[in-house]
Scaffold this motif. Structure first.
Motif, short mmCIF file in Angstrom:
data_model
loop_
_atom_site.label_atom_id
_atom_site.label_comp_id
_atom_site.label_asym_id
_atom_site.label_seq_id
_atom_site.Cartn_x
_atom_site.Cartn_y
_atom_site.Cartn_z
N ALA A 73 17.07 -12.32 108.37
CA ALA A 73 17.97 -13.19 107.60
C ALA A 73 19.19 -12.38 107.18
O ALA A 73 19.06 -11.30 106.62
CB ALA A 73 17.25 -13.74 106.38
N PRO A 74 20.38 -12.90 107.44
CA PRO A 74 21.59 -12.18 107.03
C PRO A 74 21.57 -11.80 105.55
O PRO A 74 22.00 -10.71 105.17
CB PRO A 74 22.72 -13.18 107.33
CG PRO A 74 22.17 -14.07 108.39
CD PRO A 74 20.70 -14.17 108.15
N ALA A 75 21.03 -12.70 104.72
CA ALA A 75 21.03 -12.44 103.28
C ALA A 75 20.12 -11.27 102.92
O ALA A 75 20.35 -10.59 101.91
CB ALA A 75 20.62 -13.69 102.51
N ASP A 76 19.07 -11.04 103.73
CA ASP A 76 18.20 -9.90 103.46
C ASP A 76 18.92 -8.58 103.72
O ASP A 76 18.75 -7.60 102.98
CB ASP A 76 16.94 -9.97 104.33
CG ASP A 76 15.93 -10.99 103.80
OD1 ASP A 76 16.06 -11.39 102.62
OD2 ASP A 76 15.04 -11.41 104.57
N ILE A 77 19.70 -8.57 104.79
CA ILE A 77 20.43 -7.34 105.11
C ILE A 77 21.47 -7.08 104.00
O ILE A 77 21.61 -5.95 103.50
CB ILE A 77 21.13 -7.46 106.48
CG1 ILE A 77 20.17 -7.97 107.56
CG2 ILE A 77 21.73 -6.11 106.87
CD1 ILE A 77 18.99 -7.09 107.84
N ALA A 78 22.17 -8.14 103.62
CA ALA A 78 23.14 -7.98 102.52
C ALA A 78 22.43 -7.60 101.23
O ALA A 78 22.94 -6.80 100.43
CB ALA A 78 23.93 -9.28 102.34
#
Ligand code: MN
Length: 389
Positions: free
Chosen positions: A60-65
């Motif tokens: 998930a992009p939000a996890d990386i961010a």
């Protein structure tokens, strides 16, 4: 999608230490350029890379961010708790494979002035925006890009990881295509090599490892005035034929995610290779108040820290550098003395007092046993930083 990655990092011709760090892992790469005295920059960049390592495999992009936000908090908290690390910070740029809207994408994240470029069909395009003073001046039309490249204050950052309790992270999603090549680098590369020279190497070196090595070598030869870190990524098997970049990149706002569990993992995996002793020009530049009427660079706010359960209640007023260092030094001496006396009395002839491996956390813990110690301002509560934009 497949990542073919080459990476190289050297300290250059001037600096003793390499405060850059990079991550090459399954589906994620990153570069961090640390700043701070006493090698604190090494701690900040290493901490950030370690935190990012904990999200390898997350899609998930939000996890990386979220990992970038978590790294910010961890660097910030360490800087507040440990005087030797006070003022440390780091840039970070991240490229990671993620899922979005039913497809495979690349998420591009950035804080600071390390850069991510796309290279395709002979064209080098900078994807990230530098969070630097000169970038602001160029955007306002007060400097030309050519002037910015040689500006004496081009190292002054307007945003970095670990400087404030909360950081804004620039985010983009990119739809990959076969033949895409990406370059992540610290400013030690592009301050020495022009875009044309970078593009030349990207064209001539088909192997990403060779490209990374050649780029660092050429930047070193061109002056090597800073640490130089380069990660080159070729993506393959994307399912999309080679295509121009246009229309494949979009800026996104990623929702905040709770990474409490990750924090526990990352803390458990924390390395012990923190050995503080040199300075980085960025941090000095960040503290400079601009005298020529240009917009001031953001200075490091005073350390903010919450007292922990077993720390001594802190009643220290907001204080700044020199007094703070002095007070901390006096307190350390007093605490060691009292601890030695207490141990001597309680332990009789059980041996010498603990030797001086004085990290502040050790000192704070030992004072909980002492009865006559005045409130120790080893952690000073100060005003919170201003609210973000
Ligand atoms: Mn640098």
């Amino acid at each position: 999608m497949e990542f073919l990655v080459g990476a190289a990092s050297i300290s250059g011709r001037v600096r003793q230490a390499n405060e850059d760090a990079f991550l090459v892992a399954d589906g994620i790469v990153a570069v961090a350029d640390g700043m701070g005295g006493h090698r604190a920059g090494e701690v900040a960049s290493a901490e950030t890379v370690d935190t990012l390592r904990a999200v390898v495999g997350m899609r998930a992009p939000a996890d990386i961010a979220g990992a970038v936000h978590l790294a910010n908090r961890r660097v910030h908290d360490q800087a507040a708790e440990n005087d030797e690390l006070h003022g440390m910070g780091t840039t970070v740029c991240v490229l990671a494979e993620v899922d979005d809207d039913g497809g495979t994408r690349l998420v591009v994240l950035n804080v600071g002035d390390s850069r991510i470029y796309h290279f395709g069909e002979g064209v080098l395009t900078q994807l990230t925006e530098d969070h630097s003073l000169v970038e602001v001046l160029v955007r306002d039309g007060r400097l030309t890009p050519e002037e910015a490249e040689v500006h004496p204050q081009r190292n002054v950052l307007t945003r970095a990881l670990g400087v404030e309790a909360v950081v804004e992270v620039d985010s983009w999603l990119l739809t990959p295509a076969d033949g895409d090549r990406f370059l992540l680098c610290s400013d030690g590369l592009f301050n020495e090599l022009s875009s044309d020279r970078i593009a030349e190497v990207m064209t001539s070196a088909a192997d990403p490892d060779v490209a990374a090595r050649l780029l660092t070598e050429r930047a070193d030869t061109a002056g090597g005035r800073d640490n130089i870190t380069v990660v080159v990524v070729d993506v393959a098997e994307t399912g999309a034929p080679s295509a121009p970049l246009e229309g494949r990149l979009r800026r996104v706002t990623l929702p905040p995610v709770d990474l409490t569990d990750l924090e526990r993992d990352a803390a458990a995996a924390e390395g012990a290779d923190d050995e503080p002793t040199s300075t980085h020009p960025i941090v000095e530049a960040m503290a400079v108040e601009t005298a020529d009427g240009s917009p001031p660079a953001r200075t490091n706010p005073p350390a903010l820290s919450a007292p922990t359960a077993d720390s001594v209640p802190s009643t220290a007023p907001p204080s700044r550098w020199s007094p703070r260092w002095f007070v901390a030094a006096v307190v350390v001496v007093v605490v060691i003395g009292v601890a030695a006396i207490v141990l001597g009395v309680l332990g009789g002839s059980s041996g010498p007092a603990p030797t001086t491996s004085t990290s502040t956390s050790t000192v704070a813990t030992s004072t909980t046993d002492a009865t006559s110690v005045p409130p120790a301002p080893t952690v000073s509560a100060t005003t919170p930083p201003p609210a973000g934009p």
